[in-house]
Design a protein around this motif. Structure first.
Motif, PDB file in Angstrom:
ATOM      1  N   LYS A 103       0.740  -1.136   0.193  1.00 49.83           N
ATOM      2  CA  LYS A 103      -0.144  -0.075   0.075  1.00 49.83           C
ATOM      3  C   LYS A 103       0.853   1.369  -0.011  1.00 49.83           C
ATOM      4  CE  LYS A 103      -3.578  -2.663  -0.102  1.00 49.83           C
ATOM      5  NZ  LYS A 103      -4.492  -2.658  -1.213  1.00 49.83           N
ATOM      6  N   ASN A 104       0.246   2.445  -0.568  1.00 51.74           N
ATOM      7  CA  ASN A 104       0.853   3.818  -0.431  1.00 51.74           C
ATOM      8  C   ASN A 104       1.555   4.201   0.697  1.00 51.74           C
ATOM      9  OD1 ASN A 104       0.060   3.655  -3.173  1.00 51.74           O
ATOM     10  ND2 ASN A 104      -1.400   5.453  -2.781  1.00 51.74           N
ATOM     11  N   ASP A 105       0.755   3.902   1.894  1.00 53.68           N
ATOM     12  CA  ASP A 105       1.305   4.333   3.168  1.00 53.68           C
ATOM     13  C   ASP A 105       2.416   3.790   3.443  1.00 53.68           C
ATOM     14  OD1 ASP A 105      -0.993   5.988   3.237  1.00 53.68           O
ATOM     15  OD2 ASP A 105      -2.128   4.812   4.864  1.00 53.68           O
ATOM     16  N   PHE A 106       2.644   2.594   3.188  1.00 55.59           N
ATOM     17  CA  PHE A 106       3.935   1.833   3.507  1.00 55.59           C
ATOM     18  C   PHE A 106       4.984   2.074   2.606  1.00 55.59           C
ATOM     19  CE2 PHE A 106       6.830  -1.609   3.330  1.00 55.59           C
ATOM     20  CZ  PHE A 106       7.217  -1.738   4.432  1.00 55.59           C
ATOM     21  N   LEU A 107       4.765   2.265   1.346  1.00 56.87           N
ATOM     22  CA  LEU A 107       5.728   2.944   0.590  1.00 56.87           C
ATOM     23  C   LEU A 107       6.271   4.201   0.891  1.00 56.87           C
ATOM     24  CD1 LEU A 107       4.375   1.540  -2.867  1.00 56.87           C
ATOM     25  CD2 LEU A 107       6.241   0.466  -1.359  1.00 56.87           C
ATOM     26  N   GLN A 108       5.422   5.081   1.322  1.00 56.98           N
ATOM     27  CA  GLN A 108       5.823   6.635   1.427  1.00 56.98           C
ATOM     28  C   GLN A 108       6.593   6.643   2.798  1.00 56.98           C
ATOM     29  OE1 GLN A 108       5.063   9.574  -0.231  1.00 56.98           O
ATOM     30  NE2 GLN A 108       6.820   9.766   1.067  1.00 56.98           N
ATOM     31  N   ARG A 109       6.398   5.762   3.479  1.00 60.25           N
ATOM     32  CA  ARG A 109       7.016   5.867   5.020  1.00 60.25           C
ATOM     33  C   ARG A 109       8.407   5.338   4.695  1.00 60.25           C
ATOM     34  NH1 ARG A 109       2.515   3.335   7.329  1.00 60.25           N
ATOM     35  NH2 ARG A 109       3.429   1.328   7.317  1.00 60.25           N
ATOM     36  N   GLU A 110       8.875   4.746   3.621  1.00 61.97           N
ATOM     37  CA  GLU A 110       9.986   3.990   3.464  1.00 61.97           C
ATOM     38  C   GLU A 110      10.922   5.118   2.729  1.00 61.97           C
ATOM     39  OE1 GLU A 110      11.653   1.309   4.766  1.00 61.97           O
ATOM     40  OE2 GLU A 110       9.760   1.161   5.880  1.00 61.97           O
TER      41      GLU A 110
END
Length: 750
Positions: A103-110
């Motif tokens: 999901k987007n949220d996980f990718l953005q956090r990285e």
């Protein structure tokens, strides 16, 4: 001559001083967001300094190092330093396209790139590599990611990562090399990584995971050490990705080594009052001289010794096994060193986390009180009983040493919903449309009391069912309760009749000894069998009308299970007896059942439960259909409710039986997903028989042949309550039985 040379040197120095230039002014241009003073602060030059190519070069490097500028030039003209910059854009938005699995949220956090940060090509490239690492770690080695830069006005850009995830790389084959004593299949079963097969679609262990493979090294080591191979080593594990990046071949190279036996086994205790005979018995039983060496047996011996010492009040004594290996004789000697300590007593019992449940409800479950000698067995049983209350999602019991010889017991609980709500609807030819509503609360007002209220509303009648239980009557381990009921049950689908029950029950329960409890009750009820259709069984028609029952009953329960709701080990035995005849119907009804739960390995639980019952009348009465046994549905999977047993040959009505025997074997197992999801699978084999229908009619199917089914199921501890889905296949049945391949049970809690 010397004077001439000195004049030349002075002239050269004067010429050099004359050519040296100083900075009179610094001019900065091109900057829009960044202040001029900020740009100047990064320069290695100041007004009044001499102009130097070295400092100019250093200033250029300093400005590029800020990552604030896409282009920079520095020049000098007549004492003025001209600094021209082109600022890097600002990231307006970061977007991901094409991603489904992650999901987007996980990718953005990285990412280190974020909204309103400064855009640079190097940052995008670094973040691109990070995204690829994330997908590879998740098993998507064929994933492609392309960054797209969209230029906006005001020197802003949108960064879009276009993602094609592809398919998750599966484990096509696991090859094991070097194993001679154990087969490939057995070793594959011991590791967590599994080969991909079509029927393992729910398992997450068939995809490549480097961390899981490292864990498999430890699993193999534990397996061999538990079987005596003290020199075992995993020499290497190699992973080869196929060209299409969809599959992996795993090769595991092992060196088993020689097998060792236990030689000398002894204990050394620094405690004076310890029960040495009990300690020696434990180590000699679990790590007996001459047996094959096993690291598991040593761990079990340490745990057993620790538990024994704790039950002898030595709560914080450390047990350390000292292992000595003799390579020549292939033997291993063990010395269990038992450290110093003193007897421990309970100081304080601290309860936390309970917002609704009162402290006394939790404290009364304790087998220990302040001032008691510490006992581990009693603490384990306390934790089990707290879980069996079913008031809490989590129960965490910890022991903390607060002083020499004193310990605190800290209990932290996480409360859950303890109410249950159900609704239903139906139709009666006598009463018309029906609405069924029931509500119950197992922890009423936080006192642990149980309250249940049910109603049935129709156009011509109103019915109610109310029950109350006080689990600690008179502040003792004595449960007392009553039920008042006026309810209607619809049996039209099974037996072509409806039934109304009106009456009350008084209940009392108390412990006879540890794990053994008795519940006695007095029950009075009036029943009315009505709405019997014209085409109903003759036997049902004979049963139509009113009847009265006054009975006393007893239920004995012996329960050593570690949990009443999700057991993994232990035994359950039950015997119930009912004597009716104090008024109205006269019969004796007996049932007996027993089973056990046994852990085969982690999360693999085998269980077996057998039950039998008999009811017979005395005084010349017949057995009322309400008091007969009916089997099917949850009680015998693969068959409908009341699906087996005596049945009218003409009307197909289920008539119930006076005798039954049934058995259920079940194996529950993990599905390879996180335990936090509350999912597990199970397979089962159910068998049973129901017979005996006393009737004046001979037109009845009635035999004691065994019915049986096998199947699989899925259990889920859902947020709305426990859900079980069954897929059952009857393989022993009679032609007149009613089978049911698919079924599910579901409970709703609030």
């Amino acid at each position: 001559m010397k004077r001439f040379k000195l004049i030349i040197i002075i002239l050269l120095i004067n010429c050099g001083l004359a050519n040296a230039k100083t900075i009179d002014n610094i001019n900065v241009s091109g900057n829009k967001r960044i202040e001029t003073e900020t740009v100047i602060s990064y320069l290695a030059l100041n007004i009044g300094d001499e102009i130097s190519n070295k400092e100019l070069s250093k200033s250029l490097k300093n400005l590029y190092a800020t990552n604030l500028f896409a282009d920079i030039s520095i020049s000098e003209d007549k004492g003025t330093i001209y600094v021209r910059v082109l600022e890097n854009p600002i990231v307006n938005e970061i977007a991901f396209e094409g991603n489904v699995r992650i999901k987007n949220d996980f990718l953005q956090r990285e990412l280190s790139l974020y909204t309103r940060s400064v855009y640079t090509k190097s940052k995008v490239q670094n973040n691109l590599e990070r995204l690829k690492q994330i997908y590879e770690k998740s098993g998507y080695f064929g994933a492609t990611i392309n960054p797209k830069i969209i230029v906006l006005d005001d020197n802003r850009v949108n960064v879009v990562f276009e993602i094609n995830e592809g398919t998750r790389a599966k484990i096509r084959k696991i090859n094991i090399i070097g194993n001679e004593n154990y087969s490939d299949d057995l070793l594959k079963d011991k590791i967590s990584t599994k080969e991909s097969r079509w029927y393992k679609f729910l398992s997450g262990n068939t995809s490549y995971d480097a961390d899981r493979i490292d864990y498999d090294k430890e699993l193999l080591r534990r397996f061999y050490l538990s079987r005596g191979y003290a020199d075992f080593q995993v020499q290497s594990i190699t992973s080869k990705l196929t060209k299409d990046k969809k599959s992996f071949y795993i090769t595991v190279k092992v060196e088993e080594g020689e097998r060792y036996r236990f030689s000398k086994v002894e204990t050394k205790a620094l405690l004076k009052d310890v029960n040495q005979e009990e300690i020696n018995s434990i180590v000699n039983e679990l790590t007996k001289t001459g047996d094959w060496y096993s690291s598991n047996k040593i761990e079990k011996a340490v745990l057993a010794l620790t538990k024994s010492l704790e039950n002898q009040q030595y709560a914080f004594v450390k047990v350390s096994p000292d292992v000595s290996k003799n390579d020549d004789n292939k033997e291993i000697s063990i010395v269990y060193n038992i450290g110093e300590g003193q007897k421990v007593f309970v100081n304080n019992i601290n309860v936390s986390g309970n917002e609704r449940t009162r402290d006394e409800v939790i404290r009364r479950e304790f087998k220990l009180i302040e001032g008691d000698a510490f006992n581990r067995d009693k603490l384990i049983k306390t934790e089990r009983d707290l879980r069996n209350l079913d008031f809490f999602d989590k129960v965490n019991v910890k022991v903390k040493e607060v002083d020499k010889g004193l310990t605190d017991i800290n209990v932290n609980v996480s409360e859950k919903s303890t109410g249950e709500f159900s609704m239903g609807a139906g139709f009666s030819t006598e009463d018309g449309a029906l609405a069924d509503f029931s509500i119950s609360e197992d922890n009423f007002l936080g006192k642990g009391q149980k309250v249940k209220l049910g109603t049935v509303l129709s156009g011509k009648s109103q019915q109610i069912d109310f029950g109350f239980t006080e689990p600690y009557f008179l502040n003792r381990d004595l449960s007392a309760g009553f039920d008042i009921f006026n309810v209607e049950k619809d049996y039209q689908d099974e037996s072509s009749y409806d039934k109304k029950l009106t009456g009350f029950a008084l209940r009392l329960g108390y412990p006879l000894k540890e794990d053994l409890r008795q519940n006695i009750a007095y029950n009075f009820e009036k029943s009315n069998i009505y709405n019997v259709g014209e085409d109903a069984s003759t036997y049902i028609k004979e049963q139509a009308g009113n009847s009265t029952k006054s009975s006393i009953s007893s239920v004995l329960t012996y329960d050593t299970r570690d949990s009443a709701f999700d057991p993994t080990e232990g035994t359950l035995l039950k015997m119930s007896n009912e004597l009716a005849g104090l008024g109205g119907l006269k019969f004796i009804k007996n049932t007996v059942g027993g089973g056990f739960y046994y852990p085969l390995s982690d999360q693999w639980i085998f269980s077996n439960y057998t039950e039998a019952g008999n009811v017979f009348a005395y005084g010349g009465d017949d057995i009322n259909i309400s008091d007969r046994f009916f089997i099917g549905g949850k009680t015998l999977r693969g068959f409908e409710r009341s699906g087996i047993g005596p049945r009218d040959k003409k009307t197909d009505d289920a008539l119930g039986g006076e005798n039954y025997i049934k058995n259920s074997m079940e194996l529950s197992f993990p599905l390879g997903v996180s335990q936090d999801l509350g999912l597990k699978g199970y397979s089962f084999l159910d068998a049973g028989t129901l017979w005996g229908a006393t009737s004046s009619s001979s037109n009845i199917h009635d035999d004691s042949s065994v019915r049986a089914s096998f199947g699989v199921g899925l259990a889920w501890k859902s947020p709305m309550g426990p859900l079980r889905i069954n897929l059952a296949f009857p393989f022993l049945k009679e032609d007149y039985d009613k089978d049911e391949v698919f079924s599910f049970t579901f409970g709703t809690r609030f």
